[in-house]
Design a protein around this motif. Sequence first.
Motif, PDB file in Angstrom:
ATOM      1  N   ARG A  53       5.963   4.351   5.094  1.00 25.91           N
ATOM      2  CA  ARG A  53       6.663   3.855   6.293  1.00 25.91           C
ATOM      3  C   ARG A  53       8.063   3.372   5.945  1.00 25.91           C
ATOM      4  NH1 ARG A  53       2.120   0.085   8.190  1.00 25.91           N
ATOM      5  NH2 ARG A  53       0.659   1.521   9.082  1.00 25.91           N
ATOM      6  N   GLY A  54       8.169   2.557   4.916  1.00 30.63           N
ATOM      7  CA  GLY A  54       9.469   2.040   4.504  1.00 30.63           C
ATOM      8  C   GLY A  54      10.419   3.143   4.080  1.00 30.63           C
ATOM      9  N   SER A  55       9.905   4.128   3.378  1.00 30.81           N
ATOM     10  CA  SER A  55      10.729   5.258   2.939  1.00 30.81           C
ATOM     11  C   SER A  55      11.190   6.085   4.134  1.00 30.81           C
ATOM     12  CB  SER A  55       9.945   6.128   1.956  1.00 30.81           C
ATOM     13  OG  SER A  55       9.630   5.400   0.799  1.00 30.81           O
ATOM     14  N   ALA A  56      10.332   6.236   5.125  1.00 27.46           N
ATOM     15  CA  ALA A  56      10.710   6.974   6.335  1.00 27.46           C
ATOM     16  C   ALA A  56      11.830   6.247   7.076  1.00 27.46           C
ATOM     17  CB  ALA A  56       9.500   7.171   7.241  1.00 27.46           C
ATOM     18  N   GLU A  57      11.737   4.919   7.127  1.00 27.87           N
ATOM     19  CA  GLU A  57      12.797   4.136   7.780  1.00 27.87           C
ATOM     20  C   GLU A  57      14.106   4.245   7.006  1.00 27.87           C
ATOM     21  OE1 GLU A  57      11.255   0.156   8.061  1.00 27.87           O
ATOM     22  OE2 GLU A  57       9.624   0.774   9.391  1.00 27.87           O
ATOM     23  N   ARG A  58      14.002   4.265   5.702  1.00 25.96           N
ATOM     24  CA  ARG A  58      15.206   4.256   4.862  1.00 25.96           C
ATOM     25  C   ARG A  58      15.824   5.639   4.701  1.00 25.96           C
ATOM     26  NH1 ARG A  58      15.461   1.475  -1.104  1.00 25.96           N
ATOM     27  NH2 ARG A  58      17.704   1.666  -1.342  1.00 25.96           N
ATOM     28  N   TRP A  59      14.990   6.667   4.496  1.00 22.29           N
ATOM     29  CA  TRP A  59      15.500   7.994   4.168  1.00 22.29           C
ATOM     30  C   TRP A  59      15.086   9.068   5.156  1.00 22.29           C
ATOM     31  CZ3 TRP A  59      12.974   5.876  -0.529  1.00 22.29           C
ATOM     32  CH2 TRP A  59      13.881   5.199  -1.338  1.00 22.29           C
ATOM     33  N   GLY A  60      14.615   8.717   6.319  1.00 23.49           N
ATOM     34  CA  GLY A  60      14.119   9.612   7.355  1.00 23.49           C
ATOM     35  C   GLY A  60      14.206  11.104   7.158  1.00 23.49           C
ATOM     36  N   ASP A  61      15.395  11.686   7.258  1.00 24.16           N
ATOM     37  CA  ASP A  61      15.539  13.142   7.245  1.00 24.16           C
ATOM     38  C   ASP A  61      15.749  13.741   5.863  1.00 24.16           C
ATOM     39  OD1 ASP A  61      15.122  13.371   9.964  1.00 24.16           O
ATOM     40  OD2 ASP A  61      17.246  13.148  10.441  1.00 24.16           O
ATOM     41  N   ARG A  62      15.675  12.932   4.831  1.00 21.75           N
ATOM     42  CA  ARG A  62      15.786  13.474   3.469  1.00 21.75           C
ATOM     43  C   ARG A  62      14.485  14.159   3.074  1.00 21.75           C
ATOM     44  NH1 ARG A  62      18.634   8.860  -0.237  1.00 21.75           N
ATOM     45  NH2 ARG A  62      20.538   8.654   0.983  1.00 21.75           N
ATOM     46  N   ALA A  63      14.616  15.129   2.202  1.00 18.53           N
ATOM     47  CA  ALA A  63      13.442  15.879   1.739  1.00 18.53           C
ATOM     48  C   ALA A  63      12.527  14.981   0.921  1.00 18.53           C
ATOM     49  CB  ALA A  63      13.879  17.067   0.901  1.00 18.53           C
ATOM     50  N   PHE A  64      11.253  15.009   1.255  1.00 18.19           N
ATOM     51  CA  PHE A  64      10.232  14.326   0.475  1.00 18.19           C
ATOM     52  C   PHE A  64       9.463  15.332  -0.376  1.00 18.19           C
ATOM     53  CE2 PHE A  64       5.741  13.351  -0.101  1.00 18.19           C
ATOM     54  CZ  PHE A  64       5.822  12.175  -0.840  1.00 18.19           C
ATOM     55  N   LEU A  65       9.111  16.477   0.224  1.00 17.53           N
ATOM     56  CA  LEU A  65       8.234  17.438  -0.423  1.00 17.53           C
ATOM     57  C   LEU A  65       8.789  18.841  -0.261  1.00 17.53           C
ATOM     58  CD1 LEU A  65       5.411  18.098  -1.701  1.00 17.53           C
ATOM     59  CD2 LEU A  65       4.549  18.268   0.640  1.00 17.53           C
ATOM     60  N   THR A 108       0.846  -1.185   0.000  1.00 11.63           N
ATOM     61  CA  THR A 108       0.000   0.000   0.000  1.00 11.63           C
ATOM     62  C   THR A 108       0.884   1.239   0.000  1.00 11.63           C
ATOM     63  OG1 THR A 108      -0.091   0.247   2.411  1.00 11.63           O
ATOM     64  CG2 THR A 108      -1.762  -1.201   1.384  1.00 11.63           C
ATOM     65  N   VAL A 109       0.279   2.374  -0.299  1.00 10.23           N
ATOM     66  CA  VAL A 109       1.006   3.638  -0.238  1.00 10.23           C
ATOM     67  C   VAL A 109       1.500   3.879   1.191  1.00 10.23           C
ATOM     68  CG1 VAL A 109       0.750   6.144  -0.429  1.00 10.23           C
ATOM     69  CG2 VAL A 109      -0.197   4.663  -2.187  1.00 10.23           C
ATOM     70  N   VAL A 110       0.691   3.532   2.168  1.00 11.11           N
ATOM     71  CA  VAL A 110       1.078   3.713   3.573  1.00 11.11           C
ATOM     72  C   VAL A 110       2.317   2.874   3.885  1.00 11.11           C
ATOM     73  CG1 VAL A 110       0.336   3.412   5.966  1.00 11.11           C
ATOM     74  CG2 VAL A 110      -1.254   4.338   4.283  1.00 11.11           C
ATOM     75  N   ASP A 111       2.373   1.625   3.409  1.00 12.85           N
ATOM     76  CA  ASP A 111       3.566   0.787   3.598  1.00 12.85           C
ATOM     77  C   ASP A 111       4.782   1.430   2.940  1.00 12.85           C
ATOM     78  OD1 ASP A 111       2.081  -1.158   4.931  1.00 12.85           O
ATOM     79  OD2 ASP A 111       1.832  -2.405   3.129  1.00 12.85           O
ATOM     80  N   LEU A 112       4.581   1.980   1.756  1.00 16.83           N
ATOM     81  CA  LEU A 112       5.669   2.628   1.034  1.00 16.83           C
ATOM     82  C   LEU A 112       6.194   3.833   1.801  1.00 16.83           C
ATOM     83  CD1 LEU A 112       7.344   2.639  -1.573  1.00 16.83           C
ATOM     84  CD2 LEU A 112       5.578   4.091  -2.580  1.00 16.83           C
ATOM     85  N   THR A 161      10.042  16.066   5.401  1.00 17.49           N
ATOM     86  CA  THR A 161      10.991  14.978   5.188  1.00 17.49           C
ATOM     87  C   THR A 161      10.176  13.689   5.122  1.00 17.49           C
ATOM     88  OG1 THR A 161      11.312  14.530   7.532  1.00 17.49           O
ATOM     89  CG2 THR A 161      12.781  16.197   6.517  1.00 17.49           C
ATOM     90  N   PHE A 162      10.825  12.600   4.749  1.00 14.61           N
ATOM     91  CA  PHE A 162      10.120  11.312   4.724  1.00 14.61           C
ATOM     92  C   PHE A 162       9.594  10.965   6.117  1.00 14.61           C
ATOM     93  CE2 PHE A 162      12.497  10.980   0.797  1.00 14.61           C
ATOM     94  CZ  PHE A 162      11.625  10.310  -0.042  1.00 14.61           C
ATOM     95  N   ALA A 163      10.420  11.212   7.144  1.00 16.31           N
ATOM     96  CA  ALA A 163       9.998  10.892   8.515  1.00 16.31           C
ATOM     97  C   ALA A 163       8.829  11.771   8.955  1.00 16.31           C
ATOM     98  CB  ALA A 163      11.166  11.044   9.483  1.00 16.31           C
ATOM     99  N   GLN A 164       8.896  13.061   8.636  1.00 17.04           N
ATOM    100  CA  GLN A 164       7.794  13.956   9.002  1.00 17.04           C
ATOM    101  C   GLN A 164       6.508  13.539   8.311  1.00 17.04           C
ATOM    102  OE1 GLN A 164       9.648  17.586   7.714  1.00 17.04           O
ATOM    103  NE2 GLN A 164      10.102  18.240   9.821  1.00 17.04           N
ATOM    104  N   LEU A 165       6.598  13.159   7.056  1.00 22.05           N
ATOM    105  CA  LEU A 165       5.417  12.734   6.316  1.00 22.05           C
ATOM    106  C   LEU A 165       4.771  11.526   6.978  1.00 22.05           C
ATOM    107  CD1 LEU A 165       3.647  13.095   3.773  1.00 22.05           C
ATOM    108  CD2 LEU A 165       5.157  11.439   2.669  1.00 22.05           C
ATOM    109  N   ALA A 166       5.576  10.533   7.320  1.00 17.53           N
ATOM    110  CA  ALA A 166       5.046   9.333   7.973  1.00 17.53           C
ATOM    111  C   ALA A 166       4.419   9.683   9.320  1.00 17.53           C
ATOM    112  CB  ALA A 166       6.151   8.295   8.146  1.00 17.53           C
TER     113      ALA A 166
END
Length: 163
Positions: free
Chosen positions: A13-25, A7-11, A34-39
């Motif tokens: 979560r996984g992205s937050a674990e992998r790239w946490g503080d990288r910019a998402f948006l 699911t998008v939610v799984d994606l 960031t990926f972590a903030q988004l999750a």
Amino acid sequence: MAGRPTTVVDLVRGSAERWGDRAFLQYDGQVARTFAQLADRAEAVASGLAAHGIAAGDRVAIMLDNCPEYVDAWLGISRLGGVEVSLNTAFRGQILAYQLGQSGTRAVVVGASYTGLVEEVLPELPDLALVVVVDGEPDARVGSVPTTTFEALLGAGTAAAPD
């Protein structure tokens, strides 16, 4: 997260674990999430909606201009197991009432500048249980429907989102 995300939610979560503080948006030239903030915000939206009685399978409309909160709301609704109802911000009167009524919308996330449009059609929306106002005043009210701000919604839930 074992295996491929389903699911998008799984994606997310996984992205937050992998790239946490990288910019998402990015928004207006700045890193908005960031990926972590988004999750984290998706979890908070899901928890906040659940705290207000919105459950899996409920329809939650979004009537916002382009903004980071749109992404937060969309992913949070998905995390909850709700059904997102996208609304065109040009909708007014009967077409807005029709979209909200026919979809069985129980909650709407709305920009402060559109609350008057929602308030005009409230008599035709007996199932509407919650209005969440983005960039609204803390004491904002939309008719007699329980109303909260988006920021208050983020803090309304418990530590874990519903399963």
